[in-house]
Design a protein around this motif. Structure first.
Motif: not given
Length: 124
Positions: A79-82, A92-95
């Motif tokens: 879900e989350t990009l770090i 991660a879904d919307t940027g």
């Protein structure tokens, strides 16, 4: 898998589909990008990050807007990009930025064909 691919095709970026400047290029097959995974690809000199977020494929520039660090070296929990450099966090879904919330990843149109090939619009 076929149902997921059809769903992916229906979720392509609407504005990218209608853009006369669209330049769709094939990348990898969906079989190579499992749910919760990310990978970098280079398409005509453009370094991209492909992510499978809950069964939806997303495409972003593979550079953090903070200091241009490679996002594929970061962590992705599905879900989350770090970002690995300074721990900036992105949905991660919307940027969209989470920390800081005013940051945003560069988004590319993305779709999955019936045969599972992931196509990205590099025309922006």
């Amino acid at each position: 898998m076929e149902g997921a691919q059809t769903e992916q095709a229906a979720q392509a970026t609407p504005t990218a589909q209608l853009s006369p400047a669209a330049q769709w290029r094939e990348t990898i097959n969906l079989d190579e990008l499992w749910e919760g995974d990310m990978t970098s690809v280079t398409v005509e000199g453009e370094n991209l990050l492909l992510m499978n977020v809950g069964g939806r494929v997303r495409a972003y520039a593979n550079t953090c807007p903070h200091q241009a660090g490679p996002l594929d070296e970061g962590d992705f929990d599905g879900e989350t990009l770090i970002c690995a450099r300074h721990l900036w966090e992105f949905d991660a879904d919307t940027g969209c930025g989470i920390n800081p919330d005013n940051a945003r990843l560069t988004v590319f149109g993305c779709r999955v064909a019936d045969d599972g090939m992931i196509w990205v619009d590099i025309g922006r």
